[in-house]
Write a protein that holds these residues in place. Structure first.
Motif, PDB file in Angstrom:
ATOM      1  N   ASN A 151       0.883  -1.179   0.000  1.00 46.20           N
ATOM      2  CA  ASN A 151       0.000   0.000   0.000  1.00 46.20           C
ATOM      3  C   ASN A 151       0.914   1.219   0.000  1.00 46.20           C
ATOM      4  N   PHE A 152       1.292   1.663  -1.196  1.00 44.62           N
ATOM      5  CA  PHE A 152       2.323   2.683  -1.316  1.00 44.62           C
ATOM      6  C   PHE A 152       1.903   4.027  -0.732  1.00 44.62           C
ATOM      7  N   ALA A 153       0.607   4.219  -0.514  1.00 44.88           N
ATOM      8  CA  ALA A 153       0.162   5.463   0.118  1.00 44.88           C
ATOM      9  C   ALA A 153       0.564   5.536   1.587  1.00 44.88           C
ATOM     10  N   LEU A 154       0.916   4.374   2.170  1.00 47.50           N
ATOM     11  CA  LEU A 154       1.288   4.337   3.591  1.00 47.50           C
ATOM     12  C   LEU A 154       2.745   3.927   3.781  1.00 47.50           C
ATOM     13  N   ARG A 155       3.609   4.201   2.809  1.00 46.66           N
ATOM     14  CA  ARG A 155       5.018   3.826   2.923  1.00 46.66           C
ATOM     15  C   ARG A 155       5.651   4.473   4.156  1.00 46.66           C
ATOM     16  N   ASN A 156       6.247   3.603   5.018  1.00 43.37           N
ATOM     17  CA  ASN A 156       6.932   4.056   6.237  1.00 43.37           C
ATOM     18  C   ASN A 156       6.019   4.905   7.127  1.00 43.37           C
ATOM     19  N   ALA A 157       4.725   4.580   7.117  1.00 47.13           N
ATOM     20  CA  ALA A 157       3.790   5.316   7.970  1.00 47.13           C
ATOM     21  C   ALA A 157       4.078   5.019   9.430  1.00 47.13           C
ATOM     22  N   ALA A 158       4.027   6.051  10.246  1.00 36.49           N
ATOM     23  CA  ALA A 158       4.282   5.920  11.679  1.00 36.49           C
ATOM     24  C   ALA A 158       3.122   5.199  12.357  1.00 36.49           C
ATOM     25  N   GLN A 213      -0.147   4.570  14.172  1.00 39.10           N
ATOM     26  CA  GLN A 213      -1.293   5.469  14.133  1.00 39.10           C
ATOM     27  C   GLN A 213      -2.570   4.675  14.290  1.00 39.10           C
ATOM     28  N   PHE A 214      -3.680   5.416  14.487  1.00 42.95           N
ATOM     29  CA  PHE A 214      -5.008   4.818  14.592  1.00 42.95           C
ATOM     30  C   PHE A 214      -5.880   5.139  13.385  1.00 42.95           C
ATOM     31  N   GLU A 215      -5.424   6.044  12.516  1.00 43.76           N
ATOM     32  CA  GLU A 215      -6.287   6.568  11.464  1.00 43.76           C
ATOM     33  C   GLU A 215      -6.666   5.527  10.420  1.00 43.76           C
ATOM     34  N   HIS A 216      -5.802   4.587  10.132  1.00 40.28           N
ATOM     35  CA  HIS A 216      -6.040   3.627   9.058  1.00 40.28           C
ATOM     36  C   HIS A 216      -6.432   2.244   9.581  1.00 40.28           C
ATOM     37  N   GLY A 217      -6.931   2.192  10.767  1.00 40.81           N
ATOM     38  CA  GLY A 217      -7.415   0.939  11.306  1.00 40.81           C
ATOM     39  C   GLY A 217      -6.429   0.256  12.241  1.00 40.81           C
ATOM     40  N   PHE A 218      -6.924  -0.806  12.874  1.00 40.00           N
ATOM     41  CA  PHE A 218      -6.138  -1.512  13.878  1.00 40.00           C
ATOM     42  C   PHE A 218      -4.899  -2.158  13.287  1.00 40.00           C
ATOM     43  N   ALA A 219      -4.953  -2.565  12.017  1.00 34.67           N
ATOM     44  CA  ALA A 219      -3.827  -3.258  11.404  1.00 34.67           C
ATOM     45  C   ALA A 219      -2.583  -2.388  11.328  1.00 34.67           C
ATOM     46  N   TYR A 220      -2.781  -1.067  11.251  1.00 35.92           N
ATOM     47  CA  TYR A 220      -1.644  -0.150  11.137  1.00 35.92           C
ATOM     48  C   TYR A 220      -1.343   0.549  12.456  1.00 35.92           C
ATOM     49  N   LEU A 221      -1.747  -0.094  13.538  1.00 32.98           N
ATOM     50  CA  LEU A 221      -1.491   0.480  14.860  1.00 32.98           C
ATOM     51  C   LEU A 221       0.003   0.615  15.138  1.00 32.98           C
ATOM     52  N   LEU A 222       0.810  -0.293  14.590  1.00 32.68           N
ATOM     53  CA  LEU A 222       2.257  -0.253  14.770  1.00 32.68           C
ATOM     54  C   LEU A 222       2.979   0.297  13.540  1.00 32.68           C
ATOM     55  N   GLY A 223       2.262   0.933  12.644  1.00 33.74           N
ATOM     56  CA  GLY A 223       2.877   1.551  11.481  1.00 33.74           C
ATOM     57  C   GLY A 223       2.934   0.625  10.277  1.00 33.74           C
ATOM     58  N   ALA A 224       3.637   1.092   9.235  1.00 33.18           N
ATOM     59  CA  ALA A 224       3.784   0.329   7.993  1.00 33.18           C
ATOM     60  C   ALA A 224       5.244   0.338   7.567  1.00 33.18           C
ATOM     61  N   ASP A 225       5.609  -0.648   6.715  1.00 29.48           N
ATOM     62  CA  ASP A 225       7.002  -0.742   6.287  1.00 29.48           C
ATOM     63  C   ASP A 225       7.245   0.073   5.020  1.00 29.48           C
ATOM     64  N   ASN A 226       8.367  -0.145   4.364  1.00 29.39           N
ATOM     65  CA  ASN A 226       8.732   0.660   3.199  1.00 29.39           C
ATOM     66  C   ASN A 226       7.860   0.402   1.978  1.00 29.39           C
ATOM     67  N   LEU A 227       7.038  -0.657   2.026  1.00 35.67           N
ATOM     68  CA  LEU A 227       6.089  -0.924   0.944  1.00 35.67           C
ATOM     69  C   LEU A 227       4.651  -0.697   1.389  1.00 35.67           C
ATOM     70  N   GLY A 228       4.463  -0.140   2.557  1.00 42.08           N
ATOM     71  CA  GLY A 228       3.125   0.135   3.057  1.00 42.08           C
ATOM     72  C   GLY A 228       2.422  -1.056   3.662  1.00 42.08           C
ATOM     73  N   ARG A 229       3.144  -2.130   3.945  1.00 37.86           N
ATOM     74  CA  ARG A 229       2.529  -3.303   4.568  1.00 37.86           C
ATOM     75  C   ARG A 229       2.472  -3.128   6.083  1.00 37.86           C
ATOM     76  N   SER A 230       1.455  -3.692   6.686  1.00 38.02           N
ATOM     77  CA  SER A 230       1.236  -3.541   8.126  1.00 38.02           C
ATOM     78  C   SER A 230       2.372  -4.201   8.919  1.00 38.02           C
ATOM     79  N   VAL A 231       3.002  -3.426   9.784  1.00 33.88           N
ATOM     80  CA  VAL A 231       4.056  -3.974  10.635  1.00 33.88           C
ATOM     81  C   VAL A 231       3.470  -4.976  11.624  1.00 33.88           C
ATOM     82  N   MET A 232       2.283  -4.673  12.161  1.00 36.57           N
ATOM     83  CA  MET A 232       1.652  -5.613  13.085  1.00 36.57           C
ATOM     84  C   MET A 232       1.355  -6.934  12.396  1.00 36.57           C
TER      85      MET A 232
END
Length: 309
Positions: free
Chosen positions: A61-68, A70-89
């Protein structure tokens, strides 16, 4: 009463209440109880986590590359996203499955081979025992990481090769421990009594040696499980472990090291999972060793009586 030849020295009946006693003791001790809860959460995530995280761990999900975080994009992205926008959690959950599977496979394989060879070397002194111990000395003469690097370089990285090389490097731990335990148990009076009453070597091994050695083996296996996780993480960090598209916590740390300054969570969070798992295993294994040792378990009973009063 005469004793039959098929049962020359029957053992005492097993204490069926022992697991319940251990459970009550565990509930009164906060540190091992917390370690148990952490391990249960990790194992649950490894077994059922793939259904919970869905495609967020593998679909870019390139729109969320290296996203910190957060709570805005749902529970899956609670721990952020990696360099390709994949959920770290999600990747932590899927990485737990691969990491635990590799560690479990290596520990079971090394425990089985090392335990069997240790029983043979300890119960049958002679040429065979000497050959087994010399082969063990050869394996221990080389650093385990060096053996792993050479074997993985020759055979190629992969889950099967990784499990095999980690198991081979851990065999001496179980072999030498079992051999020492067996040689000590063979000198005890009840073994001599069973032998004098006609018990064969196989019966003595099955009824006396194996039951007394297993608790020690399981304690070592719990600690060794943590050591194997660290070893696998190190090999994956060096690029000789699991290869894409598969990944483990160690490979997540390796892929996130280039983003320490801008996205620290990519490498830090898998490292925290490795630390939490290994520390919990060490704490729980040490507690089980003390709780099942007759010379030490009285401390737990005295502590529980003191707290009840």
């Amino acid at each position: 009463m005469e004793m039959s030849q098929t049962d020359p020295a029957p053992l005492a009946r097993p204490d069926r209440a022992a697991p319940f006693r251990l459970g009550r003791m565990l509930l009164r001790d906060p540190a091992p109880l917390l370690a148990t809860c952490v391990l249960l959460v990790i194992v649950f995530s490894a077994i059922f986590g793939a259904e919970l995280v869905g495609e967020t761990a593998t679909k870019p999900n390139f729109a969320l590359r290296n996203a910190a975080p957060q709570f805005e994009h749902g529970f899956a992205y609670l721990l952020g996203a990696d360099n390709l926008g994949r959920s770290v959690m999600g990747r932590l959950v899927l990485g737990a499955r691969t990491t635990i599977a590799i560690a479990a496979g290596a520990v079971v394989l090394s425990l089985s081979i090392g335990g069997a060879l240790g029983l043979v070397a300890g119960s049958r002194p002679g040429l065979l025992s000497d050959v087994i111990m010399r082969l063990t000395d050869i394996i221990m003469a080389f650093p385990s990481l060096l053996i792993a690097l050479i074997v993985l370089y020759l055979l190629g990285p992969g889950i099967g090769n990784l499990v095999l090389v980690l198991a081979v490097t851990r065999i001496p731990v179980y072999l030498r421990t079992v051999r020492a335990e067996v040689m000590e148990i063979r000198r005890r009076p009840f073994v001599a009594a069973a032998r004098s009453m006609g018990a064969g070597q196989g019966w003595i091994m099955r009824k006396h040696l194996v039951p007394l050695v297993l608790p020690t083996l399981f304690t070592i296996a719990a600690v060794d499980f943590a050591a194997v996780i660290i070893a696998e993480s190190g090999l994956s960090f060096l690029g000789l472990g699991v290869q894409p598209p598969d990944f483990t916590w160690g490979s997540m740390v390796a892929s996130g090291r280039g983003y320490i300054s801008s996205a620290w969570w990519l490498a830090a969070l898998p490292g925290v999972m490795i630390l939490a798992t290994t520390l919990s295993l060490a704490v729980l294994a040490n507690w089980v060793r003390l709780a099942t040792d007759p010379a030490q378990s009285w401390r737990f009973f005295r502590a529980s009586k003191g707290s009840s009063t």
